[in-house]
Design a protein around this motif. Structure first.
Motif, PDB file in Angstrom:
ATOM      1  N   LEU A   1       0.790  -1.308   0.181  1.00  0.00           N
ATOM      2  CA  LEU A   1      -0.035  -0.073  -0.082  1.00  0.00           C
ATOM      3  C   LEU A   1       0.763   1.178  -0.135  1.00  0.00           C
ATOM      4  CD1 LEU A   1      -2.773   1.462   0.343  1.00  0.00           C
ATOM      5  CD2 LEU A   1      -2.570   1.182   2.795  1.00  0.00           C
ATOM      6  N   ILE A   2       1.912   1.215   0.803  1.00  0.00           N
ATOM      7  CA  ILE A   2       2.693   2.310   0.855  1.00  0.00           C
ATOM      8  C   ILE A   2       3.144   3.127  -0.253  1.00  0.00           C
ATOM      9  CG2 ILE A   2       4.772   3.505   1.755  1.00  0.00           C
ATOM     10  CD1 ILE A   2       4.317   1.594   4.419  1.00  0.00           C
ATOM     11  N   PRO A   3       3.793   2.055  -1.393  1.00  0.00           N
ATOM     12  CA  PRO A   3       4.005   2.670  -2.700  1.00  0.00           C
ATOM     13  C   PRO A   3       2.807   3.647  -3.395  1.00  0.00           C
ATOM     14  CG  PRO A   3       5.255   0.911  -2.454  1.00  0.00           C
ATOM     15  CD  PRO A   3       4.066   0.857  -1.308  1.00  0.00           C
ATOM     16  N   CYS A   4       1.585   2.893  -3.183  1.00  0.00           N
ATOM     17  CA  CYS A   4       0.228   3.621  -3.747  1.00  0.00           C
ATOM     18  C   CYS A   4       0.321   5.028  -3.248  1.00  0.00           C
ATOM     19  CB  CYS A   4      -1.016   2.643  -3.224  1.00  0.00           C
ATOM     20  SG  CYS A   4      -1.005   1.314  -3.949  1.00  0.00           S
ATOM     21  N   PHE A   5       0.468   5.274  -1.840  1.00  0.00           N
ATOM     22  CA  PHE A   5       0.246   6.493  -1.340  1.00  0.00           C
ATOM     23  C   PHE A   5       1.604   7.428  -1.610  1.00  0.00           C
ATOM     24  CE2 PHE A   5      -1.817   4.770   2.773  1.00  0.00           C
ATOM     25  CZ  PHE A   5      -2.957   4.797   2.125  1.00  0.00           C
ATOM     26  N   TRP A   6       2.812   6.935  -1.824  1.00  0.00           N
ATOM     27  CA  TRP A   6       3.856   7.581  -2.349  1.00  0.00           C
ATOM     28  C   TRP A   6       3.369   8.214  -3.731  1.00  0.00           C
ATOM     29  CZ3 TRP A   6       8.458   3.582  -2.708  1.00  0.00           C
ATOM     30  CH2 TRP A   6       8.850   3.305  -1.164  1.00  0.00           C
ATOM     31  N   GLY A   7       2.756   7.547  -4.859  1.00  0.00           N
ATOM     32  CA  GLY A   7       2.550   7.969  -5.853  1.00  0.00           C
ATOM     33  C   GLY A   7       1.391   8.968  -5.841  1.00  0.00           C
TER      34      GLY A   7
ATOM     35  N   LEU B   1       7.507   8.613   2.921  1.00  0.00           N
ATOM     36  CA  LEU B   1       6.271   9.170   2.389  1.00  0.00           C
ATOM     37  C   LEU B   1       5.856  10.653   2.904  1.00  0.00           C
ATOM     38  CD1 LEU B   1       3.217   9.086   1.355  1.00  0.00           C
ATOM     39  CD2 LEU B   1       2.348   8.221   3.332  1.00  0.00           C
ATOM     40  N   LEU B   2       6.722  10.935   3.974  1.00  0.00           N
ATOM     41  CA  LEU B   2       6.809  11.965   4.759  1.00  0.00           C
ATOM     42  C   LEU B   2       7.199  13.155   3.657  1.00  0.00           C
ATOM     43  CD1 LEU B   2       8.156  11.764   8.249  1.00  0.00           C
ATOM     44  CD2 LEU B   2       5.797  12.490   7.731  1.00  0.00           C
ATOM     45  N   SER B   3       8.217  12.853   2.879  1.00  0.00           N
ATOM     46  CA  SER B   3       8.781  13.923   1.908  1.00  0.00           C
ATOM     47  C   SER B   3       7.685  14.742   0.885  1.00  0.00           C
ATOM     48  CB  SER B   3       9.879  13.612   1.106  1.00  0.00           C
ATOM     49  OG  SER B   3      11.022  13.274   1.959  1.00  0.00           O
ATOM     50  N   PRO B   4       6.634  13.547   0.237  1.00  0.00           N
ATOM     51  CA  PRO B   4       5.933  14.347  -0.733  1.00  0.00           C
ATOM     52  C   PRO B   4       4.719  14.886   0.150  1.00  0.00           C
ATOM     53  CG  PRO B   4       5.836  12.059  -0.934  1.00  0.00           C
ATOM     54  CD  PRO B   4       7.248  12.213  -0.091  1.00  0.00           C
ATOM     55  N   LEU B   5       4.254  14.223   1.255  1.00  0.00           N
ATOM     56  CA  LEU B   5       3.333  14.913   2.190  1.00  0.00           C
ATOM     57  C   LEU B   5       3.748  16.364   2.670  1.00  0.00           C
ATOM     58  CD1 LEU B   5       2.035  11.975   4.502  1.00  0.00           C
ATOM     59  CD2 LEU B   5       0.971  12.992   2.304  1.00  0.00           C
TER      60      LEU B   5
ATOM     61  N   ALA C   1       1.785  13.014  -6.928  1.00  0.00           N
ATOM     62  CA  ALA C   1       0.940  13.566  -7.742  1.00  0.00           C
ATOM     63  C   ALA C   1       0.346  14.762  -7.391  1.00  0.00           C
ATOM     64  CB  ALA C   1       0.032  12.582  -8.397  1.00  0.00           C
ATOM     65  N   ALA C   2      -0.065  14.706  -6.081  1.00  0.00           N
ATOM     66  CA  ALA C   2      -0.891  15.678  -5.269  1.00  0.00           C
ATOM     67  C   ALA C   2      -0.025  16.820  -5.225  1.00  0.00           C
ATOM     68  CB  ALA C   2      -1.709  15.220  -3.993  1.00  0.00           C
ATOM     69  N   ALA C   3       1.240  16.575  -4.634  1.00  0.00           N
ATOM     70  CA  ALA C   3       2.224  17.846  -4.614  1.00  0.00           C
ATOM     71  C   ALA C   3       2.617  18.345  -5.687  1.00  0.00           C
ATOM     72  CB  ALA C   3       3.480  17.231  -3.715  1.00  0.00           C
ATOM     73  N   SER C   4       2.091  17.591  -6.871  1.00  0.00           N
ATOM     74  CA  SER C   4       2.478  18.411  -8.444  1.00  0.00           C
ATOM     75  C   SER C   4       1.315  19.085  -8.621  1.00  0.00           C
ATOM     76  CB  SER C   4       2.656  17.310  -9.527  1.00  0.00           C
ATOM     77  OG  SER C   4       3.985  16.492  -8.852  1.00  0.00           O
ATOM     78  N   GLY C   5       0.170  18.891  -7.972  1.00  0.00           N
ATOM     79  CA  GLY C   5      -1.119  19.925  -8.215  1.00  0.00           C
ATOM     80  C   GLY C   5      -2.095  18.993  -8.550  1.00  0.00           C
ATOM     81  N   PHE C   6      -2.111  17.805  -8.607  1.00  0.00           N
ATOM     82  CA  PHE C   6      -3.326  16.992  -8.981  1.00  0.00           C
ATOM     83  C   PHE C   6      -3.934  16.478  -7.688  1.00  0.00           C
ATOM     84  CE2 PHE C   6       0.257  16.388 -12.363  1.00  0.00           C
ATOM     85  CZ  PHE C   6      -0.406  17.029 -13.485  1.00  0.00           C
TER      86      PHE C   6
ATOM     87  N   VAL D   1       0.215   3.209 -10.364  1.00  0.00           N
ATOM     88  CA  VAL D   1      -1.274   3.352 -10.194  1.00  0.00           C
ATOM     89  C   VAL D   1      -1.644   4.662  -9.620  1.00  0.00           C
ATOM     90  CG1 VAL D   1      -3.334   2.153  -9.688  1.00  0.00           C
ATOM     91  CG2 VAL D   1      -1.090   0.840 -10.965  1.00  0.00           C
ATOM     92  N   GLY D   2      -0.911   4.724  -8.221  1.00  0.00           N
ATOM     93  CA  GLY D   2      -1.461   6.172  -7.624  1.00  0.00           C
ATOM     94  C   GLY D   2      -1.348   7.374  -8.060  1.00  0.00           C
ATOM     95  N   TYR D   3      -0.128   7.360  -8.720  1.00  0.00           N
ATOM     96  CA  TYR D   3       0.242   8.737  -9.535  1.00  0.00           C
ATOM     97  C   TYR D   3      -0.930   8.924 -10.680  1.00  0.00           C
ATOM     98  CZ  TYR D   3       3.068  12.322 -11.245  1.00  0.00           C
ATOM     99  OH  TYR D   3       3.546  13.759 -11.570  1.00  0.00           O
ATOM    100  N   ALA D   4      -1.051   7.806 -11.661  1.00  0.00           N
ATOM    101  CA  ALA D   4      -1.819   7.709 -12.517  1.00  0.00           C
ATOM    102  C   ALA D   4      -3.564   8.081 -12.198  1.00  0.00           C
ATOM    103  CB  ALA D   4      -1.815   6.834 -13.364  1.00  0.00           C
ATOM    104  N   ALA D   5      -3.709   7.521 -10.793  1.00  0.00           N
ATOM    105  CA  ALA D   5      -5.232   7.964 -10.462  1.00  0.00           C
ATOM    106  C   ALA D   5      -5.492   9.203 -10.481  1.00  0.00           C
ATOM    107  CB  ALA D   5      -5.560   6.930  -9.175  1.00  0.00           C
TER     108      ALA D   5
END
Length: 311
Positions: A44-50, A299-303, A54-59, A175-179
């Motif tokens: 699951l954690i890599p899903c959260f990474w992606g 995960l803290l970094s992108p969060l 993506a959210a940090a990039s504005g999505f 998948v997480g990034y693309a979602a």
């Protein structure tokens, strides 16, 4: 096929909730490793990474939490489906290894036919979850099936089955990034590559529990391939994990806080290496499980980047 009294595997979490479940359900819950939740976290954690990258990039926007819930459900059932498939394929090997001999199929608690039926049920649940995402994420999710199908056979043909597991277990980063973004770009692939090295790190530690049995029955692993070179190899794996995470940050033009946050998982990896004894199975299992915390620290970094950009 009648089921004997439920038997827990040696690496199950002591006092886990599966022991309190109805007796008929316990073998199926153990087949999907519900008594060993760390594997679900590692999927699951890599899903959260992606998703977070993506959210940090504005999505993603307001859909972020909705996607996170869907991915949590999907990771739980598909990890279970993957474990069931792995146990079906490896049932003869599992019966010869002390740590796995009490798994439900080799222990005679579940027939192969019952395991296949349960696998199909879990797969349909996973498909229902996947269909909630956009077309790119759906196609990516379906594409992972080839990796999953091939994985149990890798230990028969290569000394690097952990690398194939890395390709498989971290697919959720894409998948997480693309979602969230509806597309893939270089940052998504950088974080996916980071996950591959992370898996090489933790699963090589895990594989050191079984080196003697693996050598006797003729299956391969990075633990057997690396042997005394394990520690420097693990140092390389974690360094590449952190470096590729930093590269993902650079590709989205992250702020300094993104890179500062990477010091925490780096320190955790160093702590693991300091305490590792590849000849002590209990230590290997404990450190393997601690990689849930390592993944959450990454995960803290992108969060942090997402929080800063949301201000």
């Amino acid at each position: 096929m009648s089921s004997p009294a439920p038997i827990a595997t040696p690496d199950a979490v002591p006092g886990n909730w599966v022991n309190s479940a109805p007796g008929f359900a316990q073998p199926y819950l153990r087949l999907m490793r519900a008594d060993r939740p760390v594997g679900t976290w590692l999927l699951l954690i890599p899903c959260f990474w992606g998703l977070a990258l993506a959210a940090a990039s504005g999505f993603a926007g307001l859909h972020l939490l909705y996607y996170a819930v869907l991915m949590s459900i999907g990771a739980y059932v598909m990890r279970g489906a993957g474990c069931a498939y792995n146990d079906i394929v490896d049932r003869d090997f599992d019966a010869k290894v002390e740590r796995t001999a009490l798994r439900p199929i080799p222990a005679g608690q579940i027939s192969v036919k019952q395991a296949w039926a349960f696998l199909v049920l879990l797969s349909f649940i996973g498909l229902a979850v996947l269909l909630q995402f956009n077309r790119v994420a759906i196609y990516l999710g379906l594409g992972s099936l080839a990796l999953v199908a091939a994985y149990p056979f890798m230990k028969r043909v290569t000394w690097w089955p952990q690398a194939w597991l890395g390709l498989t277990f971290n697919w959720g980063a894409l998948v997480g990034y693309a979602a969230a973004a509806g597309k893939l770009d270089a940052a998504a692939f950088a974080i996916y590559a980071a996950g591959i090295f992370w898996t090489l790190f933790y699963d090589t530690i895990y594989a050191h529990q079984d080196t003697e049995d693996d050598a006797l029955i003729g299956v391969k692993s990075t633990a057997l391939r690396l042997g005394r070179k394990t520690l420097p190899a693990l140092g390389l794996f974690f360094a590449m994990t952190v470096t590729l995470f930093a590269l993902a940050g650079a590709l989205i033009h992250a702020h300094a806080v993104y890179y500062i946050a990477l010091l925490l998982p780096a320190a955790h990896f160093v702590w693991q290496l300091k305490h590792l004894n590849i000849h002590d199975s209990a230590t290997c299992l404990s450190l393997f499980k601690s990689n849930r915390d390592a993944g959450l620290l990454l995960l803290l970094s992108p969060l942090c980047e997402l929080a800063l950009r949301s201000i």
